[in-house]
Design a protein around this motif. Structure first.
Motif, PDB file in Angstrom:
ATOM      1  N   THR A  21     -41.516   7.902 -21.247  1.00 48.83           N
ATOM      2  CA  THR A  21     -41.792   7.059 -20.080  1.00 48.83           C
ATOM      3  C   THR A  21     -42.838   7.717 -19.184  1.00 48.83           C
ATOM      4  N   GLN A  22     -42.635   8.982 -18.880  1.00 47.51           N
ATOM      5  CA  GLN A  22     -43.597   9.674 -18.019  1.00 47.51           C
ATOM      6  C   GLN A  22     -44.943   9.877 -18.719  1.00 47.51           C
ATOM      7  N   ARG A  68     -46.833   7.682 -16.052  1.00 44.57           N
ATOM      8  CA  ARG A  68     -47.288   8.556 -14.963  1.00 44.57           C
ATOM      9  C   ARG A  68     -48.754   8.910 -15.146  1.00 44.57           C
ATOM     10  N   VAL A 113     -43.489   4.287 -10.276  1.00 45.65           N
ATOM     11  CA  VAL A 113     -43.437   5.195 -11.425  1.00 45.65           C
ATOM     12  C   VAL A 113     -42.354   6.249 -11.234  1.00 45.65           C
ATOM     13  N   ASN A 114     -42.158   6.719 -10.009  1.00 42.93           N
ATOM     14  CA  ASN A 114     -41.114   7.712  -9.765  1.00 42.93           C
ATOM     15  C   ASN A 114     -39.731   7.151 -10.041  1.00 42.93           C
ATOM     16  N   SER A 126     -39.287   6.842 -13.781  1.00 43.67           N
ATOM     17  CA  SER A 126     -39.168   8.157 -14.418  1.00 43.67           C
ATOM     18  C   SER A 126     -37.767   8.727 -14.238  1.00 43.67           C
ATOM     19  N   THR A 154     -51.132  12.082 -18.138  1.00 42.20           N
ATOM     20  CA  THR A 154     -49.909  12.123 -17.342  1.00 42.20           C
ATOM     21  C   THR A 154     -49.933  13.280 -16.347  1.00 42.20           C
ATOM     22  N   ALA A 178     -44.686  15.970 -13.911  1.00 39.45           N
ATOM     23  CA  ALA A 178     -43.675  15.398 -14.804  1.00 39.45           C
ATOM     24  C   ALA A 178     -42.838  16.497 -15.457  1.00 39.45           C
ATOM     25  N   THR A 191     -38.755  16.609 -15.392  1.00 36.79           N
ATOM     26  CA  THR A 191     -38.074  16.603 -16.685  1.00 36.79           C
ATOM     27  C   THR A 191     -37.104  17.773 -16.799  1.00 36.79           C
TER      28      THR A 191
END
Length: 301
Positions: A98-99, A103, A136-137, A140, A260, A264, A268
């Motif tokens: 996803t990120q 991102r 997006v945050n 994520s 990205t 991230a 993660t």
């Protein structure tokens, strides 16, 4: 083409410089985390705040641009959900993909837009960030915690405390109030903003981890292809359907073509995702973007 390369090569030169400075331990290892925090909490918010405080919010293309941004992120998210269902990804990997797909490297994006379009481009980019960063945050965080669940408060609290989001909100409120930036405050913010992008690009280079590229090559390759080719193509199609003007189209496609974000990796690791895979995706996408960004922008004309 030459003009485009002249605008972009200094940005990647700063990324390379940051990579080697950290490998040479200059000025020292403790410098880089502090530099990242300074930029994230003060310098970069000053850039966003000042641009939004002076942005022409009556631009008729802004509503279409906002719609294009949300359509692009929404379609990308639906495609990721479908892939997760088909491939059975656990949250640790789903969050990485996803990120890696949604991102974007904000420092590189604003530096590129500033080099190509100057202040008008930066203003458009700041307005896009006001929509893209919180969206997006949220996606994520949700993707990394999808299996164990997360409360609404835990999901939204980091978003509400995000300095970039607060800077966008504050700049927009100042703009709408008509107060402006009096008493030399505009000059102060300009000085802070001027330091943000060079330092940010150096930090991007310092965060690269080439040693992580030897892992899952197919996963890294398709994630990079989705981010650097699939997302900008989607953005271009949306821009054509909505009839966006040329500069708005280019800025939209450019932001969807960025590698990205280095941050991230931190998210993660903090939420228990596959941090090694995330580090590899960040590194590979950043390296490949040195070739893909000029090609995409050249095709856009």
């Amino acid at each position: 083409m030459l003009e485009l390369l002249l605008a972009l090569w200094p940005l990647f030169a700063l990324i390379v410089a940051g990579f080697y400075l950290r490998r040479w331990n200059f000025p020292n290892e403790a410098f880089w985390p502090g530099a990242e925090r300074l930029n994230y909490f003060i310098l970069f918010p000053a850039l966003l705040f000042s641009n939004l405080a002076r942005a022409p919010l009556d631009n008729p293309a802004l509503k279409q641009l906002a719609l294009a941004v949300m359509l692009g992120l929404g379609i990308g998210w639906l495609a990721l959900l479908l892939m997760r269902r088909l491939r059975g990804w656990p949250a640790a990997r789903f969050g990485v993909f996803t990120q890696g797909t949604l991102r974007f490297n904000t420092y590189l994006g604003l530096a590129a837009v500033g080099s190509l379009f100057g202040q008008p481009g930066l203003t458009l980019a700041a307005l896009m960030l006001a929509l893209m960063v919180p969206t997006v945050n949220v996606l994520s965080v949700w993707s990394l915690t999808a299996e164990r669940g997360i409360s609404l408060r835990s999901l939204l609290l980091p978003i509400a405390k995000n300095p970039l989001i607060l800077a966008c909100l504050g700049g927009a409120l100042i703009n709408l109030s008509g107060i402006g930036l009096p008493g030399g405050s505009d000059r102060l913010l300009s000085l802070l903003a001027a330091a943000s992008l060079p330092l940010g690009l150096l930090c991007v280079g310092a965060a690269l981890k080439p040693e992580e590229l030897g892992g899952e090559v197919p996963a890294l390759a398709w994630s990079s292809l989705a981010r650097l080719v699939g997302m900008p193509l989607l953005a271009w199609v949306i821009a054509q359907v909505l009839g966006l003007p040329a500069m708005e189209t280019t800025v939209l496609v450019l932001f969807f073509a960025l590698p990205t974000a280095p941050t991230a990796y931190v998210l993660t690791r903090h939420l228990g995702g596959d941090s090694q895979l995330m580090a590899g995706a960040i590194t590979l996408q950043t390296l490949l973007a040195a070739a893909s960004l000029p090609i995409i922008l050249m095709l856009l004309g």
